[in-house]
Design an enzyme around this catalytic site. Sequence first.
Site, PDB file in Angstrom:
ATOM      1  N   TYR A 160      -0.825  -1.538  29.593  1.00 30.11           N
ATOM      2  CA  TYR A 160      -0.952   0.003  29.222  1.00 30.11           C
ATOM      3  C   TYR A 160      -1.352   0.801  30.480  1.00 30.11           C
ATOM      4  O   TYR A 160      -0.467   1.894  30.613  1.00 30.11           O
ATOM      5  CB  TYR A 160      -2.173  -0.150  28.376  1.00 30.11           C
TER       6      TYR A 160
HETATM    7  N1  LIG Z   1      -6.767   7.179  21.346  1.00 31.75           N
HETATM    8  C1  LIG Z   1      -7.090   7.177  22.699  1.00 31.75           C
HETATM    9  O1  LIG Z   1      -8.215   6.709  23.024  1.00 31.75           O
HETATM   10  C2  LIG Z   1      -6.009   7.542  23.687  1.00 31.75           C
HETATM   11  C3  LIG Z   1      -6.665   7.631  24.766  1.00 31.75           C
HETATM   12  C4  LIG Z   1      -5.757   8.151  26.070  1.00 31.75           C
HETATM   13  C5  LIG Z   1      -4.319   8.093  25.724  1.00 31.75           C
HETATM   14  N2  LIG Z   1      -3.918   8.130  24.295  1.00 31.75           N
HETATM   15  C6  LIG Z   1      -2.467   8.200  24.102  1.00 31.75           C
HETATM   16  O2  LIG Z   1      -2.370   9.189  22.998  1.00 31.75           O
HETATM   17  C7  LIG Z   1      -1.200   8.960  22.406  1.00 31.75           C
HETATM   18  C8  LIG Z   1      -1.592   9.023  21.043  1.00 31.75           C
HETATM   19  O3  LIG Z   1      -2.472   8.123  20.652  1.00 31.75           O
HETATM   20  P1  LIG Z   1      -3.363   7.903  19.300  1.00 31.75           P
HETATM   21  O4  LIG Z   1      -4.540   7.918  19.780  1.00 31.75           O
HETATM   22  O5  LIG Z   1      -2.917   9.318  18.454  1.00 31.75           O
HETATM   23  O6  LIG Z   1      -2.816   6.792  18.629  1.00 31.75           O
HETATM   24  P2  LIG Z   1      -2.265   6.669  17.134  1.00 31.75           P
HETATM   25  O7  LIG Z   1      -1.948   5.040  17.112  1.00 31.75           O
HETATM   26  O8  LIG Z   1      -2.996   7.240  16.307  1.00 31.75           O
HETATM   27  O9  LIG Z   1      -0.872   7.412  17.200  1.00 31.75           O
HETATM   28  C9  LIG Z   1       0.298   6.685  17.802  1.00 31.75           C
HETATM   29  C10 LIG Z   1       1.395   6.995  16.642  1.00 31.75           C
HETATM   30  O10 LIG Z   1       2.743   6.682  17.653  1.00 31.75           O
HETATM   31  C11 LIG Z   1       3.326   5.919  16.680  1.00 31.75           C
HETATM   32  N3  LIG Z   1       4.334   4.799  17.424  1.00 31.75           N
HETATM   33  C12 LIG Z   1       3.895   3.829  17.907  1.00 31.75           C
HETATM   34  N4  LIG Z   1       5.033   3.268  18.635  1.00 31.75           N
HETATM   35  C13 LIG Z   1       6.320   3.969  18.154  1.00 31.75           C
HETATM   36  C14 LIG Z   1       7.385   3.842  18.337  1.00 31.75           C
HETATM   37  N5  LIG Z   1       7.902   2.827  19.017  1.00 31.75           N
HETATM   38  N6  LIG Z   1       8.062   4.842  17.674  1.00 31.75           N
HETATM   39  C15 LIG Z   1       7.973   6.003  17.103  1.00 31.75           C
HETATM   40  N7  LIG Z   1       6.491   6.071  17.043  1.00 31.75           N
HETATM   41  C16 LIG Z   1       5.711   5.015  17.387  1.00 31.75           C
HETATM   42  C17 LIG Z   1       2.467   5.228  15.706  1.00 31.75           C
HETATM   43  O11 LIG Z   1       3.085   5.056  14.561  1.00 31.75           O
HETATM   44  C18 LIG Z   1       1.366   6.481  15.657  1.00 31.75           C
HETATM   45  O12 LIG Z   1       1.691   7.242  14.537  1.00 31.75           O
HETATM   46  C19 LIG Z   1      -0.611   7.762  22.698  1.00 31.75           C
HETATM   47  O13 LIG Z   1       0.375   7.874  23.898  1.00 31.75           O
HETATM   48  C20 LIG Z   1      -1.806   7.092  23.578  1.00 31.75           C
HETATM   49  O14 LIG Z   1      -1.495   5.945  24.668  1.00 31.75           O
HETATM   50  C21 LIG Z   1      -4.923   7.868  23.299  1.00 31.75           C
END
Ligand SMILES: NC(=O)c1ccc[n+]([C@@H]2O[C@H](COP(=O)([O-])OP(=O)(O)OC[C@H]3O[C@@H](n4cnc5c(N)ncnc54)[C@H](O)[C@@H]3O)[C@@H](O)[C@H]2O)c1
Length: 253
Positions: A160
């Site tokens: 990651y």
């Molecule tokens: N939640 C956190 O703590 C956090 C922190 C830093 C960064 N992020 C980043 O923010 C972004 C959103 O994360 P989130 O927390 O909303 O997570 P989440 O899991 O709720 O949302 C991610 C979405 O991406 C979709 N997804 C995953 N792989 C996929 C693929 N191959 N093709 C199409 N769709 C796909 C999932 O179905 C989901 O709906 C991510 O890139 C994550 O790395 C999240």
Amino acid sequence: MSATSSVEFSGQVVVISGAATGIGKSSAQLIAARGAKIIALDFNKSALDELAKELNLAANQVHICDISDQGQINKTIATILKDHGTIDALINTAGIVGPSNTQFEDVNWPDFEKVLQVNLYGAIWLTQAVIPSMKAKKYGRIVHLASIAGKEGNPGLSPYNTSKAGMIGFVKGVAKEFAPHGVIINSLAPAVISTPMNANTSDETLKYMISRIPMGRVGQPEEVAEIVAFMASKACSFTTGFTFDASGGRATY
Ligand SMILES: NC(=O)c1ccc[n+]([C@@H]2O[C@H](COP(=O)([O-])OP(=O)(O)OC[C@H]3O[C@@H](n4cnc5c(N)ncnc54)[C@H](O)[C@@H]3O)[C@@H](O)[C@H]2O)c1
């Protein structure tokens, strides 16, 4: 928000990957409320259907698309351009954590590579797919969800960390290439946000990450969506190649 704010989207087409849950969903809700035609991409069909119902999206505003597959991305973006004529903003929030609380020496390569394919290659392929039409009309906004992990590195999360650091580097350089063409590209680095993504993150990793946040709490997806909306809007007009922060004070750079 005042009626004259440029953080609004009337007449704009905004594509959001990962729109089905978490940060993508909150961003879709907020940006739709600010007047955009949202095009929602995800591979979680049931959650995508729920969002489509909630936001009253037409069938051609909803696409099942796996962003780890370049062919699916190219086909989806071409269909969106044919159906809707333009893409004003791309917001890429689709992402996975992959192996967590796992020492680097114990990570197997297929698991490592999968995280790169989704988080890094997906971001690159989406950018490649939308750039030509944005460049042609001399306007575009691209927002990629990076992470504090890409700036600082979290132990036990090597795939990651690598994917998000790669994304930040990608954004820095490519933004400079397209700056003269009206296409603005930035990323956003949140710390821990309360979304389904953290459902499988180990308690130990979560505890470590919260202990590094001066505000002493996790962030909410609605708080992140406010920044995303700014980054995707006309109001974001003199910042490109930058990684915005949403870390409760963990990162002050
Ligand atoms: N939640 C956190 O703590 C956090 C922190 C830093 C960064 N992020 C980043 O923010 C972004 C959103 O994360 P989130 O927390 O909303 O997570 P989440 O899991 O709720 O949302 C991610 C979405 O991406 C979709 N997804 C995953 N792989 C996929 C693929 N191959 N093709 C199409 N769709 C796909 C999932 O179905 C989901 O709906 C991510 O890139 C994550 O790395 C999240």
